[in-house]
Scaffold this active site. Structure first.
Site, short mmCIF file in Angstrom:
data_model
loop_
_atom_site.label_atom_id
_atom_site.label_comp_id
_atom_site.label_asym_id
_atom_site.label_seq_id
_atom_site.Cartn_x
_atom_site.Cartn_y
_atom_site.Cartn_z
N ASP A 1 1.01 -1.22 0.04
CA ASP A 1 -0.05 -0.12 0.17
C ASP A 1 0.91 1.28 0.16
O ASP A 1 1.70 1.48 0.93
CB ASP A 1 -0.93 0.09 1.23
CG ASP A 1 -1.73 1.36 1.23
OD1 ASP A 1 -2.56 1.51 0.51
OD2 ASP A 1 -1.68 1.95 2.14
N GLU B 1 -2.11 -1.31 -6.02
CA GLU B 1 -3.06 -0.70 -6.44
C GLU B 1 -2.90 0.12 -7.66
O GLU B 1 -2.05 0.85 -7.79
CB GLU B 1 -3.71 0.05 -5.44
CG GLU B 1 -5.15 0.54 -5.74
CD GLU B 1 -5.89 1.41 -4.60
OE1 GLU B 1 -6.92 1.83 -4.64
OE2 GLU B 1 -5.29 1.82 -3.49
N CYS C 1 -12.98 -4.31 5.93
CA CYS C 1 -12.50 -4.95 7.04
C CYS C 1 -11.65 -6.14 6.32
O CYS C 1 -12.51 -7.11 5.50
CB CYS C 1 -13.46 -5.30 7.82
SG CYS C 1 -12.77 -6.32 9.36
N CYS D 1 -13.77 -9.83 8.43
CA CYS D 1 -15.09 -10.09 7.96
C CYS D 1 -15.47 -9.63 6.58
O CYS D 1 -16.43 -9.99 6.06
CB CYS D 1 -16.03 -9.62 8.92
SG CYS D 1 -16.16 -7.72 9.01
N CYS E 1 -14.38 -1.65 12.85
CA CYS E 1 -15.22 -2.31 11.90
C CYS E 1 -16.58 -2.56 12.87
O CYS E 1 -16.73 -2.82 14.05
CB CYS E 1 -14.91 -3.73 11.57
SG CYS E 1 -15.82 -4.43 10.63
N CYS F 1 -17.68 -6.71 13.05
CA CYS F 1 -16.76 -7.39 14.11
C CYS F 1 -15.91 -6.76 14.89
O CYS F 1 -15.39 -7.33 15.87
CB CYS F 1 -15.81 -8.47 13.32
SG CYS F 1 -14.34 -7.43 12.20
N ASP G 1 -3.49 1.71 6.99
CA ASP G 1 -2.42 1.44 5.67
C ASP G 1 -2.22 -0.16 5.81
O ASP G 1 -2.48 -0.77 4.80
CB ASP G 1 -1.26 2.19 5.86
CG ASP G 1 -1.48 3.69 5.75
OD1 ASP G 1 -2.55 4.12 5.11
OD2 ASP G 1 -0.64 4.53 6.41
#
Length: 466
Positions: free
Chosen positions: A247, A331, A393, A396, A412, A415, A422
């Protein structure tokens, strides 16, 4: 002259030859006049080899520096004149002018008394300048770049390219990989500092001479080299390829899916006070004075230092990532969109953000990862830019709300896991990248290696054919 709207879309045949000869000053072909014209083919590299550039610094003598100054100016003039010729031929006469016609026009420019100074520069170097122009038009027609623009003395890089007939190479038998390089129109070899030797038995295919704003001269030597792929990297105790999610950010330059963070060097911020001091001194100098030129040189040397440190940092980082991992996942960033200037409220914050992105050099980092994966037998997976890596997340897979850039941690709602922004994005990228990797690898025939680059936005048949 008739209105262009009344003229045909394109003029061909004998009428086009007449216009080129009488209006544009392009002579007819004299050599092999009876043979049909064929498209020029580029030089193909040897099989199982990669083209690699080795860059060295050299120190020219005063006479060599003077001759190179003429060469840089002539290459720039020929590029601009060729651009004007091709654009004018189409706008005024609807005639298409290609590389071959530009070279014949170059012959006329060299023979003309008004531009006889072009004869002081090697014709092969000037032809390469026209070839660069032709490549710029090719990229423009393929919608890969903008329309070619004129080169200026103060904004364009000073460079000249010498093909194999434009320089002499004599290898030193005592130090293989080093030798003497003598450029066309020069009699004395260049004083090259061979920081590392060329590959054993490799001869230069092409050399390029450049001069940066700090007044330093560099020799870029292109060779064809057989680069051995690195041994495959597997997960310890398993046969699965070792993968890493990367990332790119500003708080940390790179964050990996295991939580490792590489600090942002922030070189522009480190030297901003020194740069501001030097730039204030530059504006106090009289334009055209020697003191102003000295001040400009000091600024250029500082910027050169920043560029060298940034390039070396990125080179070491990307080499380490490629050596340690078999699959690298990043990405697909729209960097140019991120750098668009902001207007109105918040424009100062946006300007600081753009400055940090430029300082991080994300584009250079991605470029190095791409070609090193090709060289060393690794796979670079480029996840779609619309994939919600930041707000999904990693535990989950629940998708949370959009996050502001200032939010570094979030919880989150499904969960209750607390995520570092990052690290969570890197883990999501790693998972999505491996899904794409196995999607392509499972469709390949047995024994075939996955392609070096897998891009989510490309169709599967394109990836399999690569």
């Amino acid at each position: 002259m008739k209105d262009l709207a009344d003229q045909p879309t394109r003029v061909n045949g004998d009428e086009a030859k007449r216009i080129k000869r009488e209006a544009l000053g392009i002579a007819d072909r004299k050599k092999h006049h009876g043979r049909a014209a064929t498209a020029m083919k580029g030089r193909a590299k040897a099989p199982d080899t990669q083209q690699r550039v080795y860059r060295y610094r050299f120190y020219p003598t005063p006479s060599q520096a003077e001759q190179l100054e003429k060469t840089f100016g002539a290459c720039r003039w020929v590029y601009n004149e060729g651009l004007e010729l091709r654009v004018g031929a189409w706008e005024r006469h609807r005639v298409s002018v290609g590389f071959a016609e530009s070279c014949r026009a170059l012959t006329g420019w060299r023979q003309s008394s008004e531009t006889s100074w072009l004869r002081e520069v090697s014709s092969t170097v000037l032809q390469q300048s026209l070839r660069h122009l032709d490549g710029a038009f090719t990229r423009f027609f393929k919608q890969l770049a903008k329309h070619p623009q004129r080169k200026t003395k103060h904004r364009s890089r000073d460079s000249a390219t010498y093909v194999r007939t434009g320089f002499r190479w004599a290898e030193n038998p005592e130090l293989p990989g080093t030798g003497l390089v003598t450029l066309a129109m020069q009699t004395v070899p260049l004083d090259v500092r061979w920081s590392r030797p060329l590959p054993a038995g490799a001869e230069p295919v092409r050399v390029s001479v450049t001069r940066d704003r700090a007044g330093r001269y560099f020799l870029a030597v292109l060779v064809e080299e057989r680069i051995e792929p690195l041994p495959a990297a597997f997960v310890p105790g398993e046969r699965a390829p070792k993968a890493v999610g990367i990332d790119l950010g500003l708080a940390a330059l790179v964050t990996l899916d295991d939580g490792t963070k590489v600090d942002h060097p922030r070189l522009l911020k480190k030297y901003e006070r020194e740069l501001a001091r030097l730039q204030r001194g530059l504006h106090r100098k009289t334009k055209g004075s020697k003191n102003r030129e000295k001040a400009r040189q000091r600024i250029a040397r500082l910027y050169a230092l920043i560029s060298d440190v940034r390039r070396d940092t990125l080179d070491q980082l990307t080499t380490r990532l490629v050596r340690e991992n078999q699959v690298l996942v990043v990405e697909d960033l729209a960097i140019m969109n991120l750098l668009r200037p902001a207007v109105g409220k918040g424009r100062r914050r946006k300007a600081r953000l753009s400055r940090s992105i430029i300082d991080a050099a994300w584009g250079e980092l991605l470029r190095q990862l791409r070609y090193k994966c090709v060289w060393y037998g690794r796979t670079l997976v480029i996840v779609d830019r619309f994939f919600p890596s930041t707000r999904r997340c990693s535990g989950c897979h629940a998708k949370g709300p959009s996050l502001d850039v200032s939010v570094r941690e979030w919880t989150c709602a499904e969960c209750g896991a607390v995520h570092d922004r990052d690290v969570n994005a890197a883990r999501n990228l790693q998972e999505e990248g491996m899904r794409l990797y196995w999607l392509v690898a499972s469709a390949l025939p047995p024994g075939r290696r996955p392609p070096s680059v897998i891009k989510a936005s490309e169709p599967a048949d394109v990836l399999l054919a690569a």
